[in-house]
Scaffold this motif. Structure first.
Motif, PDB file in Angstrom:
ATOM      1  N   ASP A  48       0.843  -1.209   0.000  1.00 16.60           N
ATOM      2  CA  ASP A  48       0.000   0.000   0.000  1.00 16.60           C
ATOM      3  C   ASP A  48       0.872   1.250   0.000  1.00 16.60           C
ATOM      4  OD1 ASP A  48      -2.180  -1.638   0.138  1.00 16.60           O
ATOM      5  OD2 ASP A  48      -2.727  -1.161   2.214  1.00 16.60           O
ATOM      6  N   LYS A  49       1.874   1.222   0.848  1.00 13.34           N
ATOM      7  CA  LYS A  49       2.751   2.395   0.976  1.00 13.34           C
ATOM      8  C   LYS A  49       3.549   2.621  -0.315  1.00 13.34           C
ATOM      9  CE  LYS A  49       6.239   4.530   3.833  1.00 13.34           C
ATOM     10  NZ  LYS A  49       6.491   5.010   5.159  1.00 13.34           N
ATOM     11  N   ALA A  50       3.997   1.518  -0.912  1.00 12.92           N
ATOM     12  CA  ALA A  50       4.781   1.625  -2.145  1.00 12.92           C
ATOM     13  C   ALA A  50       3.962   2.292  -3.255  1.00 12.92           C
ATOM     14  CB  ALA A  50       5.256   0.247  -2.584  1.00 12.92           C
ATOM     15  N   PHE A  51       2.665   1.999  -3.294  1.00  8.97           N
ATOM     16  CA  PHE A  51       1.810   2.640  -4.303  1.00  8.97           C
ATOM     17  C   PHE A  51       1.466   4.073  -3.899  1.00  8.97           C
ATOM     18  CE2 PHE A  51       1.236  -1.638  -5.976  1.00  8.97           C
ATOM     19  CZ  PHE A  51       1.195  -1.390  -7.339  1.00  8.97           C
ATOM     20  N   GLN A  52       1.238   4.290  -2.606  1.00  6.16           N
ATOM     21  CA  GLN A  52       0.912   5.644  -2.139  1.00  6.16           C
ATOM     22  C   GLN A  52       2.076   6.595  -2.425  1.00  6.16           C
ATOM     23  OE1 GLN A  52      -2.118   6.486  -1.225  1.00  6.16           O
ATOM     24  NE2 GLN A  52      -1.437   8.623  -1.089  1.00  6.16           N
ATOM     25  N   ASN A  53       3.302   6.087  -2.273  1.00  2.52           N
ATOM     26  CA  ASN A  53       4.479   6.905  -2.588  1.00  2.52           C
ATOM     27  C   ASN A  53       4.430   7.392  -4.028  1.00  2.52           C
ATOM     28  OD1 ASN A  53       5.591   6.634  -0.058  1.00  2.52           O
ATOM     29  ND2 ASN A  53       6.897   4.895  -0.607  1.00  2.52           N
ATOM     30  N   GLN A  54       3.989   6.508  -4.923  1.00  2.00           N
ATOM     31  CA  GLN A  54       3.918   6.881  -6.334  1.00  2.00           C
ATOM     32  C   GLN A  54       2.857   7.973  -6.551  1.00  2.00           C
ATOM     33  OE1 GLN A  54       3.074   5.000 -10.746  1.00  2.00           O
ATOM     34  NE2 GLN A  54       3.519   3.563  -9.125  1.00  2.00           N
ATOM     35  N   VAL A  55       1.718   7.795  -5.894  1.00  2.00           N
ATOM     36  CA  VAL A  55       0.661   8.806  -5.992  1.00  2.00           C
ATOM     37  C   VAL A  55       1.196  10.166  -5.552  1.00  2.00           C
ATOM     38  CG1 VAL A  55      -1.568   9.545  -5.048  1.00  2.00           C
ATOM     39  CG2 VAL A  55      -1.198   7.139  -5.654  1.00  2.00           C
ATOM     40  N   GLU A  56       2.022  10.147  -4.506  1.00  2.00           N
ATOM     41  CA  GLU A  56       2.564  11.399  -3.963  1.00  2.00           C
ATOM     42  C   GLU A  56       3.822  11.864  -4.689  1.00  2.00           C
ATOM     43  OE1 GLU A  56       2.966  10.538   0.201  1.00  2.00           O
ATOM     44  OE2 GLU A  56       0.815  10.124   0.403  1.00  2.00           O
ATOM     45  N   GLY A  57       4.196  11.126  -5.733  1.00  3.11           N
ATOM     46  CA  GLY A  57       5.344  11.537  -6.548  1.00  3.11           C
ATOM     47  C   GLY A  57       6.673  11.424  -5.839  1.00  3.11           C
ATOM     48  N   ARG A  58       6.785  10.467  -4.923  1.00  3.68           N
ATOM     49  CA  ARG A  58       8.010  10.365  -4.117  1.00  3.68           C
ATOM     50  C   ARG A  58       9.119   9.563  -4.796  1.00  3.68           C
ATOM     51  NH1 ARG A  58       7.387  11.710   1.283  1.00  3.68           N
ATOM     52  NH2 ARG A  58       5.258  12.142   1.941  1.00  3.68           N
ATOM     53  N   GLY A  59       8.803   8.899  -5.901  1.00  2.00           N
ATOM     54  CA  GLY A  59       9.857   8.183  -6.615  1.00  2.00           C
ATOM     55  C   GLY A  59       9.803   6.685  -6.412  1.00  2.00           C
ATOM     56  N   PHE A  60      10.914   6.049  -6.699  1.00  2.00           N
ATOM     57  CA  PHE A  60      11.010   4.592  -6.804  1.00  2.00           C
ATOM     58  C   PHE A  60      10.721   3.858  -5.496  1.00  2.00           C
ATOM     59  CE2 PHE A  60      13.348   0.599  -6.788  1.00  2.00           C
ATOM     60  CZ  PHE A  60      13.081   0.082  -8.035  1.00  2.00           C
ATOM     61  N   SER A  61       9.758   2.944  -5.543  1.00  2.00           N
ATOM     62  CA  SER A  61       9.492   2.076  -4.395  1.00  2.00           C
ATOM     63  C   SER A  61       9.512   0.624  -4.853  1.00  2.00           C
ATOM     64  CB  SER A  61       8.113   2.373  -3.793  1.00  2.00           C
ATOM     65  OG  SER A  61       8.072   3.679  -3.277  1.00  2.00           O
ATOM     66  N   MET A  62      10.149  -0.225  -4.077  1.00  2.00           N
ATOM     67  CA  MET A  62      10.173  -1.647  -4.399  1.00  2.00           C
ATOM     68  C   MET A  62       9.877  -2.471  -3.159  1.00  2.00           C
ATOM     69  SD  MET A  62      13.204  -4.169  -5.730  1.00  2.00           S
ATOM     70  CE  MET A  62      13.719  -4.548  -4.062  1.00  2.00           C
ATOM     71  N   ILE A  63       8.968  -3.427  -3.300  1.00  2.00           N
ATOM     72  CA  ILE A  63       8.687  -4.362  -2.219  1.00  2.00           C
ATOM     73  C   ILE A  63       9.158  -5.741  -2.656  1.00  2.00           C
ATOM     74  CG2 ILE A  63       6.914  -5.396  -0.752  1.00  2.00           C
ATOM     75  CD1 ILE A  63       7.300  -2.313  -0.408  1.00  2.00           C
ATOM     76  N   GLU A  64      10.089  -6.302  -1.897  1.00  2.00           N
ATOM     77  CA  GLU A  64      10.558  -7.662  -2.158  1.00  2.00           C
ATOM     78  C   GLU A  64       9.704  -8.606  -1.320  1.00  2.00           C
ATOM     79  OE1 GLU A  64      14.727  -8.341  -1.488  1.00  2.00           O
ATOM     80  OE2 GLU A  64      14.510 -10.522  -1.539  1.00  2.00           O
ATOM     81  N   ILE A  65       9.054  -9.560  -1.979  1.00  2.00           N
ATOM     82  CA  ILE A  65       8.213 -10.524  -1.266  1.00  2.00           C
ATOM     83  C   ILE A  65       8.895 -11.884  -1.291  1.00  2.00           C
ATOM     84  CG2 ILE A  65       5.937 -11.631  -1.181  1.00  2.00           C
ATOM     85  CD1 ILE A  65       4.861  -9.256  -2.851  1.00  2.00           C
ATOM     86  N   LEU A  66       9.219 -12.410  -0.127  1.00  2.00           N
ATOM     87  CA  LEU A  66       9.766 -13.771  -0.081  1.00  2.00           C
ATOM     88  C   LEU A  66       8.613 -14.732  -0.332  1.00  2.00           C
ATOM     89  CD1 LEU A  66      12.198 -13.594   2.986  1.00  2.00           C
ATOM     90  CD2 LEU A  66      12.661 -13.118   0.562  1.00  2.00           C
TER      91      LEU A  66
END
Lengths: 354, 248, 68
Positions: free
Chosen positions: B191-209
């Protein structure tokens, strides 16, 4: 508004692309085409477009895939070793039917080769280049003005046929400065996005997918036939060539790009010394003007063809296929970055003619 | 009675081709739920090559299918020409950390305003269980049948740790899906990784094991246990970079 | 009062829902097979369901809808 300017081939292509509606450029430095990304880097922001110097040619062509798939008029440019790297992406672009333009200012090879002009990328341009069954519309302009004229309409063709288009130049064409007339800026601000483009606005049943994966053999076969049906239309509608003194010629010289200019002077020299030479210059290298070659080959006055190239002999194979054994087809070429003179060509024709 | 759990709108009705117990399905659901919450007008996803190659059939938005490893470049191309769209790339470990290493590193370094979902199951699933860049030391694969040997194959790559060293990324977190608690934590991260994009904060990556019961040769339950007991020790969970905290 | 319903056509018989159910009421059917050939997950004692949605949260295939 039209403008007359003195421009390097590379800069002229970049400006013509922008005037033709290009608003996204992705590229990686390589000699001898660096003026294109350099020009785009300051010009794109001026027109509200996108410029990225990517981390590799591989990445650049895949950025073109993404932007083109989203409906943008996107392009990249490179030179031979860089084009080899782009071939994976070009195959995907062809398979996914994404319109885009790729400029190749060819340098000598194989391998790292040299940075001097060459035409040794003919095969990787007109025969597909990457994996799978596909082609591109390939142009071989012979002057800075022709670069401009072809680039200006290239995106229209790319969108009309939904396919990648290659402009195949060489180091000379990229670096030479000539006076050119620049056409007016095209305005696409009110043109709706293409009906296949993934612009992100659709969900559910209406959503769009840009893809080249067809896991069922019948589906993929049908897709290949669809692509090749487009290439048949290209052959019918887009094939272009220029002829010079062919009607009464004994010898037809054939050459494309800057070499055709050298060959044209050779024709004049030969004519002055009493040899009836003519020049057939393919402007589109795919589709290749096969029919015109065949008709010339059938003319009784035509004794032979000579394909003149900056390679070890690549286009000559298409000339042979077109002439289909009706008349002899010879090859004269220089490579490694060397360029023949008009005298070299005239001398070859006079010697071989005896 | 009210519905307390239903299928996210951002997933199509097509059954997935994933093997029984494969947690790719969970990664899809979490991603789709995160996008559902945004109520975005424009969404474009990029599918990888690997087990998730058919992701374009499962996410219910415009999708592009990228060449192997190139999803971050494709997503960059899309995002730059449609900056107001939510653009995400969904990639596996072979795609992102091996053949596509250059693309992910440079997208991260540019601070490209996209969201990357990185599914790490430490093996090449689609091609039949070969060694991945994230295959752990001693872990068996069809191309290292006695287990990954450092002398022969070198070390696995810790992508979240590595990318967090760059200045470009906004947010990098490693999560896991081995139980309900961790799935909920994973949801928050995505959720946060997508919200960052909405807010124009730049690259977010979530690594899921994630699990690969088929190629690990384990039951789905045992695979979850393996993630908890083995993978999480090699690949510790947690936030590796968060510039939103630095700003606060 | 809570209820779970299974979209049985999507079930792959992985059993992950069984492992997380705090009431141990989910099992794999010994008789019902879906079109993909999997024995499907089922709840025989629905009255014991508390609607925690753990099963639905754990299911990778979106088989389960929960009402409470």
């Amino acid at each position: 508004m039209e403008e007359k300017k003195l421009l390097k081939g590379n800069e002229a292509i970049a400006e013509a692309a922008i005037r033709g509606g290009c608003r996204a450029f992705f590229g990686y430095p390589i000699t001898p085409q660096n003026e294109i990304p350099e020009y785009m880097s300051f010009r794109m922001p001026e027109v509200g477009g996108v410029f990225i110097q990517s981390e590799s040619e591989v990445s650049a062509i895949n950025m073109v895939y993404g932007a083109g798939g989203a409906g943008a008029r996107a392009m990249t440019s490179s030179s031979s070793p860089g084009i080899s790297l782009k071939q994976e992406g070009i195959s995907y672009i062809a398979g996914a039917e994404i319109p885009c333009v790729i400029v190749n200012m060819v340098r000598s090879g194989p391998g790292l080769g040299g940075i001097q002009p060459a035409q040794c990328d003919y095969f990787q341009s007109v025969k597909g280049g990457g994996h799978g069954d596909y082609k591109m519309l390939v142009y071989g302009p012979n002057s800075v003005q022709e670069c401009v004229d072809i680039m200006y309409t290239a995106f229209d063709k790319a969108f009309e046929y939904r396919m990648p288009i290659m402009i195949l130049g060489d180091g000379m064409l990229g670096q030479i400065m000539e006076a050119v007339t620049l056409p007016p800026m095209k305005d696409f601000s009110n043109v709706p996005n293409a009906e296949w483009a993934t612009d992100g606005t659709r969900y559910g049943a209406d959503r769009r997918v840009v893809n080249s994966l067809y896991i069922q053999p019948d589906d993929l076969e049908a897709m290949n036939h669809k692509l090749f049906a487009k290439y048949d239309v290209l052959a019918e509608k887009e094939c272009r060539y220029e002829e010079y003194l062919c009607d009464d010629a004994d010898v037809i010289i054939t050459a494309y790009g800057t070499v055709a200019r050298i060959a044209k002077s050779a024709v004049d020299m030969l004519r002055a010394s009493g040899v009836k030479a003519g020049l057939l210059r393919p402007i589109t290298l795919f589709p290749f003007p096969c029919d015109r070659f065949a008709r010339l080959a059938a003319m009784p006055n035509v004794k032979k063809f000579v394909s003149v190239e900056l390679s070890m002999g690549q286009m000559v194979e298409d000339v042979r296929l077109s002439v289909n054994g009706m008349k002899p087809v010879e090859f004269y070429g220089r490579c490694g970055g060397n360029v023949m003179t008009s005298e070299d060509i005239a001398e070859y024709i006079t010697k071989e003619g005896k | 009675m009210a519905i307390v759990f239903e299928k996210p709108k951002m997933l199509t009705d097509k059954p997935t081709h994933y093997c029984p117990g494969c947690t790719h399905g969970l990664a899809h659901i979490l991603t789709a739920k995160a996008i559902d919450k945004l109520n975005a007008k424009k969404v474009i996803g990029v599918a990888p090559v690997g087990c998730a190659v058919f992701a374009y059939e499962y996410f219910n938005c415009d999708m592009q299918e990228a060449a192997h490893g190139r999803a971050p470049a494709v997503a960059t191309g899309i995002k730059r020409v449609i900056p107001d769209a939510i653009v995400f790339a969904y990639q596996g470990d072979g795609d992102l950390a091996s053949i596509g290493m250059a693309e992910i590193v440079h997208a991260a370094a540019r601070g490209e305003n996209i969201t990357v979902i990185f599914v790490n199951n430490a093996i090449y699933g689609m091609t039949g269980g070969q060694m991945a860049p994230t295959t752990m030391i001693g872990q068996k694969a069809t191309t290292c049948q006695s287990g990954r040997d450092v002398a022969l194959n070198g070390y696995p790559i810790h992508v979240s740790e590595m990318l967090s060293q760059l200045q470009g990324p906004c947010y990098i977190e490693r999560v896991a899906c081995y139980d309900v608690k961790h799935i909920k934590q994973a949801q928050k991260a995505i959720d946060k990784a997508f919200q960052n994009q909405v807010e124009g904060r730049g690259f977010s990556m979530i690594e899921i094991l994630a699990t690969c019961p088929t190629n690990w040769g384990m039951s789905p339950q045992d695979s979850l246990k393996y993630v908890e007991d083995v993978m999480c020790k090699v690949y510790p969970l947690g936030v590796y970079k968060d510039t939103t905290k630095e700003e606060a | 009062m809570a209820k779970v319903s299974f979209n049985k056509a999507f079930c792959k018989s992985c059993g992950l829902c069984i492992g997380v159910c705090p009431k141990h009421i989910i099992s794999i059917s010994e008789s019902e097979i879906n079109s993909k050939g999997y024995f499907v997950a089922e709840v025989l004692e629905m009255d014991k369901c508390i609607g925690c949605a753990f099963c639905a949260t754990m299911c990778p295939d979106c088989v389960i809808e929960v009402e409470k």
